[in-house]
Design a protein around this motif. Sequence first.
Motif, PDB file in Angstrom:
ATOM      1  N   GLU A  39     113.588 166.597 179.771  1.00 22.59           N
ATOM      2  CA  GLU A  39     112.279 166.178 179.500  1.00 22.59           C
ATOM      3  C   GLU A  39     111.555 166.790 178.471  1.00 22.59           C
ATOM      4  O   GLU A  39     110.737 166.469 177.815  1.00 22.59           O
ATOM      5  CB  GLU A  39     111.437 166.345 180.649  1.00 22.59           C
ATOM      6  CG  GLU A  39     111.968 165.575 181.889  1.00 22.59           C
ATOM      7  CD  GLU A  39     111.418 165.997 183.444  1.00 22.59           C
ATOM      8  OE1 GLU A  39     111.370 165.070 184.127  1.00 22.59           O
ATOM      9  OE2 GLU A  39     111.185 167.168 183.480  1.00 22.59           O
ATOM     10  N   PHE A  40     111.840 168.080 178.014  1.00 23.40           N
ATOM     11  CA  PHE A  40     111.356 168.953 176.913  1.00 23.40           C
ATOM     12  C   PHE A  40     111.729 168.271 175.630  1.00 23.40           C
ATOM     13  O   PHE A  40     110.938 168.507 174.786  1.00 23.40           O
ATOM     14  CB  PHE A  40     111.733 170.460 177.188  1.00 23.40           C
ATOM     15  CG  PHE A  40     111.250 171.426 176.198  1.00 23.40           C
ATOM     16  CD1 PHE A  40     109.744 171.891 176.135  1.00 23.40           C
ATOM     17  CD2 PHE A  40     112.007 171.734 174.973  1.00 23.40           C
ATOM     18  CE1 PHE A  40     109.210 172.546 175.381  1.00 23.40           C
ATOM     19  CE2 PHE A  40     111.348 172.445 174.063  1.00 23.40           C
ATOM     20  CZ  PHE A  40     110.146 172.843 174.180  1.00 23.40           C
ATOM     21  N   GLU A  41     113.111 167.930 175.585  1.00 26.48           N
ATOM     22  CA  GLU A  41     113.664 167.491 174.545  1.00 26.48           C
ATOM     23  C   GLU A  41     112.869 166.179 173.970  1.00 26.48           C
ATOM     24  O   GLU A  41     112.617 165.761 172.904  1.00 26.48           O
ATOM     25  CB  GLU A  41     115.011 167.059 174.556  1.00 26.48           C
ATOM     26  CG  GLU A  41     115.641 166.455 173.291  1.00 26.48           C
ATOM     27  CD  GLU A  41     115.493 167.496 171.911  1.00 26.48           C
ATOM     28  OE1 GLU A  41     115.680 166.846 171.041  1.00 26.48           O
ATOM     29  OE2 GLU A  41     115.389 168.593 172.168  1.00 26.48           O
ATOM     30  N   LYS A  42     112.469 165.505 175.271  1.00 27.20           N
ATOM     31  CA  LYS A  42     111.900 164.063 174.825  1.00 27.20           C
ATOM     32  C   LYS A  42     110.626 164.186 174.438  1.00 27.20           C
ATOM     33  O   LYS A  42     109.998 163.582 173.549  1.00 27.20           O
ATOM     34  CB  LYS A  42     111.847 163.146 176.099  1.00 27.20           C
ATOM     35  CG  LYS A  42     113.055 162.478 176.581  1.00 27.20           C
ATOM     36  CD  LYS A  42     113.004 161.686 177.913  1.00 27.20           C
ATOM     37  CE  LYS A  42     114.456 161.159 178.110  1.00 27.20           C
ATOM     38  NZ  LYS A  42     114.276 160.313 179.475  1.00 27.20           N
ATOM     39  N   ALA A  43     109.699 165.242 175.085  1.00 27.68           N
ATOM     40  CA  ALA A  43     108.329 165.747 174.592  1.00 27.68           C
ATOM     41  C   ALA A  43     108.432 166.238 173.159  1.00 27.68           C
ATOM     42  O   ALA A  43     107.535 165.860 172.514  1.00 27.68           O
ATOM     43  CB  ALA A  43     107.981 166.879 175.717  1.00 27.68           C
ATOM     44  N   ARG A  44     109.570 166.944 172.776  1.00 27.65           N
ATOM     45  CA  ARG A  44     109.580 167.374 171.337  1.00 27.65           C
ATOM     46  C   ARG A  44     109.917 166.270 170.481  1.00 27.65           C
ATOM     47  O   ARG A  44     109.100 166.318 169.464  1.00 27.65           O
ATOM     48  CB  ARG A  44     110.893 168.584 171.361  1.00 27.65           C
ATOM     49  CG  ARG A  44     110.859 169.264 170.014  1.00 27.65           C
ATOM     50  CD  ARG A  44     111.929 170.512 170.213  1.00 27.65           C
ATOM     51  NE  ARG A  44     113.289 169.829 170.017  1.00 27.65           N
ATOM     52  CZ  ARG A  44     113.792 169.807 168.934  1.00 27.65           C
ATOM     53  NH1 ARG A  44     113.462 170.038 167.573  1.00 27.65           N
ATOM     54  NH2 ARG A  44     115.182 169.126 168.982  1.00 27.65           N
ATOM     55  N   GLN A  45     110.642 165.543 170.727  1.00 25.32           N
ATOM     56  CA  GLN A  45     110.892 164.326 169.958  1.00 25.32           C
ATOM     57  C   GLN A  45     109.640 163.240 169.703  1.00 25.32           C
ATOM     58  O   GLN A  45     109.445 162.774 168.415  1.00 25.32           O
ATOM     59  CB  GLN A  45     112.085 163.440 170.429  1.00 25.32           C
ATOM     60  CG  GLN A  45     113.532 164.200 170.221  1.00 25.32           C
ATOM     61  CD  GLN A  45     113.859 164.652 169.006  1.00 25.32           C
ATOM     62  OE1 GLN A  45     113.265 164.097 167.755  1.00 25.32           O
ATOM     63  NE2 GLN A  45     114.468 165.732 168.839  1.00 25.32           N
ATOM     64  N   TYR A  46     108.979 163.207 170.867  1.00 25.70           N
ATOM     65  CA  TYR A  46     107.749 162.438 170.830  1.00 25.70           C
ATOM     66  C   TYR A  46     106.632 162.883 169.749  1.00 25.70           C
ATOM     67  O   TYR A  46     106.002 162.470 169.216  1.00 25.70           O
ATOM     68  CB  TYR A  46     107.047 162.334 172.302  1.00 25.70           C
ATOM     69  CG  TYR A  46     105.882 161.488 172.492  1.00 25.70           C
ATOM     70  CD1 TYR A  46     105.918 160.167 171.751  1.00 25.70           C
ATOM     71  CD2 TYR A  46     104.880 161.871 173.051  1.00 25.70           C
ATOM     72  CE1 TYR A  46     104.645 159.446 171.942  1.00 25.70           C
ATOM     73  CE2 TYR A  46     103.620 161.174 173.235  1.00 25.70           C
ATOM     74  CZ  TYR A  46     103.491 159.961 172.708  1.00 25.70           C
ATOM     75  OH  TYR A  46     102.522 159.238 172.849  1.00 25.70           O
TER      76      TYR A  46
END
Length: 432
Positions: free
Chosen positions: A54-61
Motif C-alpha cells: 500500500e505504501f508503494e502504491k501511494a508512493r507511485q501515485y
Amino acid sequence: MFTLDEYGLRNIILFLIWAEFFWETYLSYRQQYRKAVSTEIVPEELRTVMSKEEFEKARQYSLAKLRFGFVKDTQAILLTTFVIYLGLLAVAWNYATSINPLAGGEVIISCIWLFLLSLTSTLLDLPLTIYYTFVLEETFGFNKQTAGFFIWDKIKEFIVSQIIMMIVCSIIIVIIKNGGPYFFVWLWATVCVISFILLTIYPSVIAPLFDKYTPLPEGELRTQIEQLASKLKFPLTELYIVEGSKRSMHSNAYFYGLFNSKRIVLFDTLLAKDDGTGCKNDEILAVLSHELGHWSYSHVTKNLIAMQLNLLLVFAVFSVMFKYPLLYQALGFYTIQPVLVGLVVVLTYVLMPYNTLLSFLMTCLSRRFEFQADDFAVQLKKAEPLERALLQLNKDNKGFPVNDKLFSAWHHSHPPLLERITILRESARKMN
C-alpha cells in the motif's frame, strides 16, 4: 535615466511568471527526488495500518501526480508566454468586437472576449484533464466516471461557470465605469454581496446539478451526529450524503450554511465498506468533531473577513493603476483600455508577488486553524478515533505521508499526516 516602456513592462510580467514557475518546479523537485523517489520504507507510525504494498502504491501515485503537475505547469507557462508575447489577448478582443451583434458596448464585448478565452482555455486543457481522469486516476483506482458522465459534467460546469462569470463581470464593468473616483468601495461592497449570495445558493442550487444529495438515513450514525451537534449547540438543520462515488473514490466531509442554518455533508466514500475502506462511526464522529472545531473557533468567518479585507486592498490598488496606459500596451492594447483587461492585468500580473506572499500566509494560517480544530476534537475525547480516521483516510486516498518540509510548508494547507499524528498524541497525553 531608465524609462519603462511597454516592452519593458511585458518583460517584467514574463519574468514574474517564469520566476514563479521555476520556484514551483524547484519545490516539486525537492518533493519528488528527495522524498518520493528515495523513501521506500513505511514510516514506523504507519506500519500497523499500511502495508509495504500500500505504501508503494501511494508512493507511485504521488510520483505520477508530481510528473503530471510538471507537464501541466509547463504547458500553462508556455501558453501564457505565447499569449502575452504575441498580444493574443488584444487579438481576441478585436475579434470579439468584430462579432459583437450590438453596436458598441464595452460590457457586451467584454463578455464575448471572456467567453472566447474561457472556451479556448477549456479546450486546450481538455487533453490533460482527460488523461488525469481516465489514465492517472483510473490507474490507481480512483476514477469512477464514465465517458458520458464526464462529458455531461464538463458541459454543465462550463455553462454554469459562464453564466455566473458573465453576470459578475457585467456588474463589475458597470460599477468601474460609473462609480466615480471611489468606485473601488462600491465595487468591493457589491462583490461582498455577490460572494455571500453564491455561498448561500451554491450548496442548495448549484452543487445538486453535479452530484446527488440525499438525507442521511435514520440509524445509529445519524443519531450520534445529531447528539454531537446538540451537545455543541451547533445549529444543524440538514444532514446529507453526497454520492461522490459516481465521480471518484476520494473521501470528504464538510458543513456549510450561514447563521443559524447549518448543513453537514458526508461523502458516501467516507462510510465504512465491506472491502475495508471508509471510516467507522466513531471515526466519522471524530472527523466531524474536527470540522465543528472550525465552526466553534469561527475559522470560516475569520477567513471570509481576511478575504474581504484583501479584496478591498486589491480593488484600491486597481483604482490607482488601471488607467496607466502601459498596462494595456504591454498586452497589445494600443488604442483602447478595456476595464476588464485592466482588472485582469493588475490582479493577475502586477500583484503577482503580493498574491504569492498572501497565498503562503493563508496556507500558514490554514495549518494553524487545522491544529486548533484537531485540539478541539481532543477536548471532546476524540483523539484516538481521529488518529485512526486520519490514517484510514490517508490509506484510502493513497496519500504519500513523507513530505519535504519546504514543499509541504508552501503547498499544504493541512498539516502533514505524521506531524499531525505526533501533535494529536501529545495533546491527548496532556489531557490524561
